[in-house]
Write a protein that holds these residues in place. Sequence first.
Motif, PDB file in Angstrom:
ATOM      1  N   THR A   1       0.841  -1.201   0.000  1.00 29.49           N
ATOM      2  CA  THR A   1       0.000   0.000   0.000  1.00 29.49           C
ATOM      3  C   THR A   1       0.873   1.247   0.000  1.00 29.49           C
ATOM      4  O   THR A   1       0.658   2.197  -0.756  1.00 29.49           O
ATOM      5  N   ASN A   2       1.875   1.218   0.865  1.00 32.20           N
ATOM      6  CA  ASN A   2       2.848   2.301   0.954  1.00 32.20           C
ATOM      7  C   ASN A   2       3.517   2.547  -0.409  1.00 32.20           C
ATOM      8  O   ASN A   2       3.584   3.686  -0.899  1.00 32.20           O
ATOM      9  N   LEU A   3       3.928   1.470  -1.072  1.00 35.59           N
ATOM     10  CA  LEU A   3       4.627   1.591  -2.358  1.00 35.59           C
ATOM     11  C   LEU A   3       3.690   2.096  -3.456  1.00 35.59           C
ATOM     12  O   LEU A   3       4.054   2.993  -4.229  1.00 35.59           O
ATOM     13  N   LEU A   4       2.484   1.523  -3.536  1.00 30.43           N
ATOM     14  CA  LEU A   4       1.533   1.933  -4.584  1.00 30.43           C
ATOM     15  C   LEU A   4       1.199   3.415  -4.461  1.00 30.43           C
ATOM     16  O   LEU A   4       1.199   4.145  -5.449  1.00 30.43           O
TER      17      LEU A   4
ATOM     18  N   VAL B   1      -4.547   3.269  -7.801  1.00 26.59           N
ATOM     19  CA  VAL B   1      -4.540   4.459  -6.940  1.00 26.59           C
ATOM     20  C   VAL B   1      -5.304   5.555  -7.672  1.00 26.59           C
ATOM     21  O   VAL B   1      -5.024   5.852  -8.824  1.00 26.59           O
ATOM     22  N   ASP B   2      -6.308   6.111  -6.983  1.00 28.54           N
ATOM     23  CA  ASP B   2      -7.126   7.167  -7.578  1.00 28.54           C
ATOM     24  C   ASP B   2      -7.154   8.319  -6.585  1.00 28.54           C
ATOM     25  O   ASP B   2      -7.517   8.121  -5.423  1.00 28.54           O
ATOM     26  N   ASP B   3      -6.743   9.496  -7.035  1.00 31.39           N
ATOM     27  CA  ASP B   3      -6.729  10.670  -6.172  1.00 31.39           C
ATOM     28  C   ASP B   3      -5.971  10.406  -4.859  1.00 31.39           C
ATOM     29  O   ASP B   3      -6.395  10.798  -3.780  1.00 31.39           O
ATOM     30  N   GLY B   4      -4.858   9.702  -4.975  1.00 26.45           N
ATOM     31  CA  GLY B   4      -3.996   9.466  -3.818  1.00 26.45           C
ATOM     32  C   GLY B   4      -4.423   8.351  -2.876  1.00 26.45           C
ATOM     33  O   GLY B   4      -3.771   8.100  -1.872  1.00 26.45           O
ATOM     34  N   ARG B   5      -5.548   7.671  -3.171  1.00 27.53           N
ATOM     35  CA  ARG B   5      -6.005   6.578  -2.299  1.00 27.53           C
ATOM     36  C   ARG B   5      -5.852   5.239  -3.017  1.00 27.53           C
ATOM     37  O   ARG B   5      -6.144   5.129  -4.208  1.00 27.53           O
ATOM     38  N   VAL B   6      -5.435   4.223  -2.255  1.00 27.70           N
ATOM     39  CA  VAL B   6      -5.305   2.888  -2.842  1.00 27.70           C
ATOM     40  C   VAL B   6      -6.685   2.233  -2.852  1.00 27.70           C
ATOM     41  O   VAL B   6      -7.311   2.068  -1.810  1.00 27.70           O
ATOM     42  N   LEU B   7      -7.156   1.877  -4.032  1.00 27.49           N
ATOM     43  CA  LEU B   7      -8.536   1.392  -4.187  1.00 27.49           C
ATOM     44  C   LEU B   7      -8.709  -0.063  -3.754  1.00 27.49           C
ATOM     45  O   LEU B   7      -9.814  -0.501  -3.465  1.00 27.49           O
ATOM     46  N   THR B   8      -7.607  -0.817  -3.727  1.00 27.17           N
ATOM     47  CA  THR B   8      -7.714  -2.255  -3.478  1.00 27.17           C
ATOM     48  C   THR B   8      -7.619  -2.603  -1.996  1.00 27.17           C
ATOM     49  O   THR B   8      -7.683  -3.768  -1.628  1.00 27.17           O
ATOM     50  N   VAL B   9      -7.383  -1.595  -1.150  1.00 27.32           N
ATOM     51  CA  VAL B   9      -7.143  -1.862   0.271  1.00 27.32           C
ATOM     52  C   VAL B   9      -8.008  -0.909   1.088  1.00 27.32           C
ATOM     53  O   VAL B   9      -8.164   0.256   0.730  1.00 27.32           O
ATOM     54  N   ASP B  10      -8.569  -1.413   2.191  1.00 28.05           N
ATOM     55  CA  ASP B  10      -9.261  -0.529   3.130  1.00 28.05           C
ATOM     56  C   ASP B  10      -8.180   0.021   4.064  1.00 28.05           C
ATOM     57  O   ASP B  10      -7.766  -0.640   5.018  1.00 28.05           O
ATOM     58  N   GLU B  11      -7.711   1.212   3.750  1.00 28.12           N
ATOM     59  CA  GLU B  11      -6.523   1.731   4.438  1.00 28.12           C
ATOM     60  C   GLU B  11      -6.751   1.912   5.946  1.00 28.12           C
ATOM     61  O   GLU B  11      -5.851   1.702   6.742  1.00 28.12           O
ATOM     62  N   GLU B  12      -7.971   2.293   6.331  1.00 28.47           N
ATOM     63  CA  GLU B  12      -8.218   2.522   7.760  1.00 28.47           C
ATOM     64  C   GLU B  12      -8.098   1.237   8.566  1.00 28.47           C
ATOM     65  O   GLU B  12      -7.400   1.193   9.576  1.00 28.47           O
ATOM     66  N   SER B  13      -8.775   0.187   8.106  1.00 23.34           N
ATOM     67  CA  SER B  13      -8.697  -1.053   8.883  1.00 23.34           C
ATOM     68  C   SER B  13      -7.297  -1.665   8.769  1.00 23.34           C
ATOM     69  O   SER B  13      -6.836  -2.339   9.680  1.00 23.34           O
ATOM     70  N   LEU B  14      -6.602  -1.374   7.661  1.00 22.88           N
ATOM     71  CA  LEU B  14      -5.228  -1.873   7.530  1.00 22.88           C
ATOM     72  C   LEU B  14      -4.330  -1.279   8.623  1.00 22.88           C
ATOM     73  O   LEU B  14      -3.502  -1.977   9.205  1.00 22.88           O
ATOM     74  N   LEU B  15      -4.493  -0.012   8.925  1.00 27.96           N
ATOM     75  CA  LEU B  15      -3.652   0.616   9.941  1.00 27.96           C
ATOM     76  C   LEU B  15      -3.912   0.004  11.318  1.00 27.96           C
ATOM     77  O   LEU B  15      -2.971  -0.240  12.089  1.00 27.96           O
ATOM     78  N   ASP B  16      -5.180  -0.272  11.645  1.00 25.81           N
ATOM     79  CA  ASP B  16      -5.495  -0.920  12.931  1.00 25.81           C
ATOM     80  C   ASP B  16      -4.857  -2.303  12.999  1.00 25.81           C
ATOM     81  O   ASP B  16      -4.257  -2.688  13.997  1.00 25.81           O
ATOM     82  N   GLU B  17      -5.003  -3.035  11.904  1.00 25.04           N
ATOM     83  CA  GLU B  17      -4.453  -4.388  11.811  1.00 25.04           C
ATOM     84  C   GLU B  17      -2.917  -4.336  11.985  1.00 25.04           C
ATOM     85  O   GLU B  17      -2.338  -5.136  12.705  1.00 25.04           O
ATOM     86  N   ALA B  18      -2.292  -3.349  11.341  1.00 26.07           N
ATOM     87  CA  ALA B  18      -0.830  -3.223  11.405  1.00 26.07           C
ATOM     88  C   ALA B  18      -0.371  -2.890  12.823  1.00 26.07           C
ATOM     89  O   ALA B  18       0.616  -3.445  13.318  1.00 26.07           O
ATOM     90  N   ASP B  19      -1.116  -2.006  13.519  1.00 25.33           N
ATOM     91  CA  ASP B  19      -0.760  -1.664  14.900  1.00 25.33           C
ATOM     92  C   ASP B  19      -0.783  -2.899  15.788  1.00 25.33           C
ATOM     93  O   ASP B  19       0.083  -3.083  16.637  1.00 25.33           O
ATOM     94  N   GLU B  20      -1.804  -3.720  15.575  1.00 27.79           N
ATOM     95  CA  GLU B  20      -1.969  -4.910  16.403  1.00 27.79           C
ATOM     96  C   GLU B  20      -0.797  -5.882  16.206  1.00 27.79           C
ATOM     97  O   GLU B  20      -0.194  -6.349  17.167  1.00 27.79           O
TER      98      GLU B  20
ATOM     99  N   THR C   1      -3.587  -6.761  -3.791  1.00 28.64           N
ATOM    100  CA  THR C   1      -3.409  -5.300  -3.789  1.00 28.64           C
ATOM    101  C   THR C   1      -3.221  -4.752  -5.209  1.00 28.64           C
ATOM    102  O   THR C   1      -3.394  -3.566  -5.439  1.00 28.64           O
ATOM    103  N   GLY C   2      -2.823  -5.633  -6.147  1.00 33.36           N
ATOM    104  CA  GLY C   2      -2.688  -5.198  -7.535  1.00 33.36           C
ATOM    105  C   GLY C   2      -1.320  -4.644  -7.889  1.00 33.36           C
ATOM    106  O   GLY C   2      -1.157  -4.025  -8.950  1.00 33.36           O
ATOM    107  N   ILE C   3      -0.316  -4.861  -7.034  1.00 38.68           N
ATOM    108  CA  ILE C   3       1.046  -4.437  -7.380  1.00 38.68           C
ATOM    109  C   ILE C   3       1.740  -5.605  -8.085  1.00 38.68           C
ATOM    110  O   ILE C   3       1.436  -6.766  -7.825  1.00 38.68           O
ATOM    111  N   ARG C   4       2.636  -5.288  -8.995  1.00 39.28           N
ATOM    112  CA  ARG C   4       3.422  -6.328  -9.642  1.00 39.28           C
ATOM    113  C   ARG C   4       4.556  -6.710  -8.683  1.00 39.28           C
ATOM    114  O   ARG C   4       5.092  -5.849  -7.985  1.00 39.28           O
TER     115      ARG C   4
END
Length: 483
Positions: free
Chosen positions: A123-126, A439-458, A153-156
């Motif tokens: 997500t960070n890279l895309l 990525v559209d308008d700076g947001r990654v479309l394939t990932v729910d970024e908010e829940s990803l951050l919670d998951e990453a913190d955990e 996520t749709g990255i190569r």
Amino acid sequence: MTDADRPAGHEPQSADFVITGTVVTVDPDRRVYADGAVAVRGSQIAAVGPRAEIEAAYEPRRRLGGPRDLVIPGLIDTHNHMAQALVRSLALEDLPNITRVYIPAEDVLGDDGIRTSARVTMTNLLRAGVTTTTDTTCTPEHEEAVGETALETGIRCALAVGDRDRTSRLASNYEQIEGRSAYRDDPGVRADNIAHLEDFLTRWSAQGRGMVRPYIHAASVPSISDQMFLAAQDMAERHDTAVMTHINRDREEIELCVSLFGRRPFEHLSHIGALGPRFLAIHAMLTTAREIRLLAEAGAKLTHAPVVCTDIVSAVTDIVGMRAAGVTVGLGCDTVINDILAVMRIAFFMQAQAAGIPMYDPIGFTTEDAFDMATIDGARALLWDGAIGSLEVGKAADITVIDGENPRLSPRHNPVGSIVRYATGTDVRSVLVDGRLVVDDGRVLTVDEESLLDEADEVASRVRADLVGRRYWPINQRYKVID
Ligand SMILES: [Zn+2]
């Protein structure tokens, strides 16, 4: 456009996207269209050229870009570790961080943890305009998780796997008066590794759908037997892929190699016949002029992760010397800064500082060189330049659009120089990978970024709890974090 502007008898063709702006093609002539456009149909680039011509010829479903935007090939990260994102901030100033932080962290991640770590990295890279990344930590236990996360996520992704079949021990300086450094090979591990790789390379060539491509990770000279290096070269040939090896990184590695074989790491690989066009060296900070010649003669490639030159307290890789000798060099984020626009800038300043900027000397290091390394040369390093690395008709539609409505990037007398010197990952507005808007308008479309951050913190707090006990250096020194 009105019908009257259109040449008679030429109905516009349909396209999925037409992307407009200053188009930096990175084609063999390095054409840059100041008022250009790219048309995308399906997964491929259908046309590139002046905006007026492209707009007359194509009627898209969606338009992207704008008059001030910069349209560039999707950026290519030739070295990274998907397992390290959640602990990278623990690795600062804790040396040697590879053995004290990164390797133990990989062991406690588990399947869910590696998926989260890979999702965060990708997500960070895309978001920062990277359309191709590389995973070089990947153990057989992690390969499905990383490959599947890339597809999701749709990255190569260049996915490199491999096990270690050699254990080496460096005798200390004092021990060397009497004793010797030593190594032991494990033929059982080697046989299993080869069998696994044959299966992995076959399986992921199909299930990667051209998005995830399998590679071989032969970790390092001290951890891989000569027979395994040769088997890896042979498999790379048969499966049309490459072998990636961390090499010439630190004093211990060089000293170990010299004390075991009387040869430096590249000399040893050349001696056993393991260097070739399918060999991708990682780092190579401590490389001699003679070793650079060996790399160039073999047609071997290099990936340069400039941040790591300082992060593991080594030297600055001689990229000027490598490129002058004809070695293809790609760039890598290597986890530490997952923003290759920043990495390009660091590489440019580091090389310019180390080598000087010889005015009008073709052998130097320019912003254009840094840009090539993050695009077409990265594609060549991964042997993937038939499909990616430039904006050319028939290539995959991997495209990054940089927001040019941005005082940092204006005015722009030299588009490539401005990107390398001033652009950052947060300037990226849209990203297409294989024709898919990710990525559209700076947001990654394939990932729910908010829940990803919670998951990453955990996951990060679980890994941190496991690691903190082993530290001999406090995480914060003078600055105190109040929880
Ligand atoms: Zn690495």
